[in-house]
Design an enzyme around this catalytic site. Structure first.
Site, short mmCIF file in Angstrom:
data_model
loop_
_atom_site.label_atom_id
_atom_site.label_comp_id
_atom_site.label_asym_id
_atom_site.label_seq_id
_atom_site.Cartn_x
_atom_site.Cartn_y
_atom_site.Cartn_z
N ARG A 193 0.89 -1.18 0.00
CA ARG A 193 0.00 0.00 0.00
C ARG A 193 0.91 1.21 0.00
NH1 ARG A 193 -3.55 3.69 0.24
NH2 ARG A 193 -5.16 3.90 1.81
N GLU B 163 -11.50 4.56 -4.83
CA GLU B 163 -11.85 3.15 -4.97
C GLU B 163 -12.32 2.90 -6.40
OE1 GLU B 163 -11.24 0.97 -2.60
OE2 GLU B 163 -10.58 2.54 -1.24
N ARG C 150 -1.06 -5.53 4.78
CA ARG C 150 -0.26 -5.03 3.66
C ARG C 150 0.92 -4.23 4.19
NH1 ARG C 150 -5.05 -1.98 0.57
NH2 ARG C 150 -5.15 -1.15 2.67
#
Length: 185
Positions: free
Chosen positions: A48, A56, A90
């Site tokens: 990330r 999104e 992540r």
């Protein structure tokens, strides 16, 4: 022994400025702020981008952000500088191309991501990201064409309450497709 300890103390400040990172090849782009990379040992790691929040996929400019990320980073070897791990496991990282250009900065400069002020805590990086965001906003690049674009964090908060019921239904349907019930009479 004392002599070695003193030498270590002298060189410790020099080591703190060194970026501890590794190289990896991009395998997949998920959206405008996350990718999956494969390191030298063949391990896949989800990354990330640090300090950046891209729209999104279902949000306006989400598809464009993902396409641009794929074009910029797809199948390239990048330098990964881990900063943290998020709640999804992540690796949150500063990602650089081989020439030193920061991918995080490119996405913000092109108007395809916001500075994620809530999590952007490193002053040297975050100040530069904010300057690039202001410049993109002034020049109306990317999502800044809209007068009032919606932050991804706000969009996620709103859609989470609307779509909470859909996930269990999807799970039940998936299970029903996989399991055959035999009724004996």
């Amino acid at each position: 022994m004392r002599r070695y300890f003193c030498c270590l103390l002298l060189f410790l400040p020099l080591l703190s400025g060194v970026a501890w990172g590794w190289q990896a090849r991009v395998k997949k782009t998920h959206d405008g702020d996350s990718i999956t990379v494969v390191n030298e040992s063949g391990t896949q790691i989800r990354i990330r981008l640090y300090g950046v929040d891209a729209p999104e996929i279902k949000q306006p400019y989400g598809y464009q952000a993902r396409r641009r990320m794929a074009k910029l980073a797809g199948r390239k070897t990048l330098d990964i500088e881990p900063m943290d791990t998020d709640r999804y496991g992540r690796t949150v990282a500063i990602v650089r191309f081989r020439d030193g250009v920061m991918l995080n900065e490119v996405m913000v400069a092109e108007g395809l991501a916001w500075v994620y002020d809530e999590y952007c805590l490193r002053p040297d990086v975050c100040q530069r990201l904010r300057e690039l965001q202001d410049q993109a906003r002034q020049e109306r690049r990317g999502l800044w064409i809209d007068d009032a674009p919606q932050r991804p964090s706000d969009w996620r908060r709103e859609t989470r309450t609307e779509e909470w019921y859909k996930k269990p239904v999807r799970v039940i349907k998936a299970i029903a497709r996989k399991v055959r019930v035999v009724i004996r009479s």
